[in-house]
Design an enzyme around this catalytic site. Structure first.
Site, PDB file in Angstrom:
ATOM      1  N   ASP A   1      -0.778   3.963  -0.551  1.00  0.00           N
ATOM      2  CA  ASP A   1      -2.128   3.364  -1.188  1.00  0.00           C
ATOM      3  C   ASP A   1      -1.726   1.677  -1.852  1.00  0.00           C
ATOM      4  OD1 ASP A   1      -4.959   2.237  -1.793  1.00  0.00           O
ATOM      5  OD2 ASP A   1      -5.607   4.633  -2.104  1.00  0.00           O
ATOM      6  N   HIS A   2      -1.698   0.499  -1.641  1.00  0.00           N
ATOM      7  CA  HIS A   2      -0.990   0.219  -1.409  1.00  0.00           C
ATOM      8  C   HIS A   2      -2.024  -1.217  -2.388  1.00  0.00           C
ATOM      9  CE1 HIS A   2      -3.646  -2.665   1.244  1.00  0.00           C
ATOM     10  NE2 HIS A   2      -3.668  -4.099   0.401  1.00  0.00           N
TER      11      HIS A   2
ATOM     12  N   HIS B   1      -9.071   2.978  -0.888  1.00  0.00           N
ATOM     13  CA  HIS B   1      -8.816   1.965  -2.156  1.00  0.00           C
ATOM     14  C   HIS B   1      -9.995   2.309  -2.987  1.00  0.00           C
ATOM     15  CE1 HIS B   1      -5.720   0.659   0.331  1.00  0.00           C
ATOM     16  NE2 HIS B   1      -6.556   0.021   1.673  1.00  0.00           N
TER      17      HIS B   1
END
Ligand code: NAD
Length: 490
Positions: A177-178, A240
């Site tokens: 999950d950047h 996110h």
């Protein structure tokens, strides 16, 4: 120089947009810093037919450096390529041979990172063959990195996880999950647990509400066909936003390790109220952008069906049924084609119980709430809004801001999220990745909203490009006698 890490990387989908745009440049940053030095090797694999040399040239170009850059030349010399259809078992033997050769050449101790930058429908197949064809059969570590999306609902995520679990244990699976690789997201923990001033007030007695906004200025661009099957709820909220909210809501971990942090995030997500139909309808708002100045409506974008009911905007109210947060809502918002591109968290504190400065003879405006704003991007920093005395005669108060912003020099030195995350995978640190339990609780919550939406026909389009979403998103929070801290036309 950083500590050197040793590993072989196999990038599945190694000629894709993500690999060239983010993954190889991030690895090059790690190379320049010395995390990658002599003892690493890379196999790129995809369906495209390329020689090693052509692949190295492509990777070199993706780094955006001068043609004469010697570091880049040395870096790409560690890259080789194998054309490969991931559904073809025989190719894994070719891959294994290549992997064993690189292992010997660069003395990689059998450490392997399998990066699946592919459509999720292939994850189970690849993981299965990696195991059965012996690619994981080494003395070193074997880790698999998975890109989003991890399923499109709880059931499909579970199927995916079951398929992966046949070949890899949970601690070997790194779900990207950047957002968790972003500097300021990691700072949430530092600010909360590093400051008595903050953490002692971090509860429903002192915090009135928390607002999380992930606002995008662009529309769907060339991702329309993917996005139309996903929508803002699946694409942004399930992953996110839920990750950010769980970091904000969790209790202090026993220690600052992946195991303890994940345990607290899971506990927080378990106490998130999963809505029934009535609650989901009242507490969530969806939107889709219409046409604006020089901007087509979402339904007129390329590769979007003219009758699409896909959500390009979501706003919602989240409630935690636990001792810390009962009665303090978390409001969330995300969408495309909004006023600006930014991510921020606004923590709105309760006003003083008694305002001694506002009495008729003083004509003072009522005290404002203290707000701690964490700016995640594009500029990283904090603002703490306090009330102070206005300079001069008399006794009036006004809100003032204590600001801290990461300066341009530090900003430049901030690692890219993918650089940080690839580094974490090499270290075997799962802190900034989503665990299966986190993913599954997030899906359970989101599925319920989706289920209710699927029963109702939305009135789309319902917001204008350049706004902050539909009027209903403002009404959602105004109904509770509150306002978005970030709003247009204040
Ligand atoms: P892409 O379409 O650009 O690349 C896909 C790659 O997979 C190509 O190299 C292609 O050759 C390869 N491929 C497809 N089918 C194959 C097969 N049967 N056998 C072998 N190789 C095959 O996709 P992308 O944008 O790079 O995205 C990759 C993954 O990352 C997807 O899961 C996507 O959802 C995720 N992701 C991408 C981005 C992004 O910014 N591009 C952001 C977040 C997540």
């Amino acid at each position: 120089m950083a500590t050197e890490r040793t590993s072989l990387f196999i990038f599945f989908g190694g000629t894709g947009d993500l690999a060239y745009r983010k993954l190889y440049p991030s690895m090059f940053n790690l190379y320049k810093k010395g995390t990658l030095r002599e003892h690493f090797g890379v196999i790129g694999t995809s369906r495209e037919k390329l020689t090693d040399q052509q692949f190295q040239e492509n990777v070199f170009k993706s780094l955006g450096v001068a043609k004469t850059d010697k570091d880049a030349e040395k870096f790409v010399s560690h890259f080789v390529y194998e054309a490969h259809d991931v559904t073809d078992k025989a190719h894994y033997q070719v891959l294994k041979k290549r992997a064993d050769e690189l292992d010997k050449t660069y003395k990689l101790n059998g450490n392997r990172i399998f990066y699946l930058s592919l459509a999720p429908s292939f994850f189970g197949t690849v993981a299965g063959f990696l195991k059965t064809e012996g690619l994981t059969d080494t003395d070193g570590f074997d880790r698999v990195v998975i890109e989003k999306p991890f399923g499109r609902d709880f059931d499909s995520a579970q199927q995916l996880n079951d398929a992966l679990s046949k070949s890899f244990d949970e601690e070997q699976i790194f779900r990207i999950d950047h957002y968790l690789g972003k500097e300021m997201i990691q700072n949430i923990e530092a600010v909360r647990f590093g400051n008595t001033l903050v953490e002692s007030l971090w509860n429903n007695r002192y915090i009135d509400n928390i607002q999380v906004t992930l606002s995008e200025k662009l529309g769907v661009e060339e991702r329309a066909s993917y996005y139309d099957n996903s929508g803002a709820l699946r694409d942004m909220v399930q992953n996110h936003i839920m990750q950010i909210v769980s970091l904000l809501a969790m209790e202090q971990p026993v220690s600052f390790t992946d195991v303890d942090i994940r345990a607290e995030k899971v506990k927080a997500l378990r106490s998130l109220r999963v809505y029934n139909v009535a609650e989901a309808s009242t507490n969530f708002v969806r939107g889709q952008y219409g046409a604006g100045d020089n901007q087509r409506a979402y339904r007129d974008e390329d590769n979007v069906p003219h009758d699409s009911n896909n959500d390009t905007f979501v706003a919602g109210k989240l409630l935690f049924d636990n001792y810390r947060w009962s009665g303090t809502p978390f409001y969330i918002r995300t969408g495309k084609m909004l006023a600006d591109k930014f991510t921020r968290v606004d923590v709105v504190f309760k006003k003083p119980l008694i305002d001694i400065f506002s009495f008729p003879q003083n004509h003072n405006a009522p005290l404002e709430a203290n707000v701690l704003t964490m700016y995640i991007e594009p500029h990283a920093g904090f603002t703490l809004r306090l009330n102070a005395k206005t300079n001069g005669q008399g006794f009036q108060t006004e809100p003032i801001n204590l600001d801290y912003f990461v300066d341009a020099k530090d900003s430049k030195a901030t690692p890219e999220p993918y650089e940080r995350l690839i580094h974490d995978v090499m270290k075997g640190d799962g802190t900034n990745f989503s665990s299966w339990q986190e993913v599954s609780y997030a899906w359970r919550f989101v599925d319920q909203i989706r289920k209710v939406w699927d029963l109702q026909q939305p009135q789309f389009p319902n917001y204008t490009p350049g706004s902050m979403g539909p009027a209903a998103a403002d009404e959602l929070i105004q109904r509770d006698h509150r306002q978005w801290v970030y709003r247009l036309n204040k």
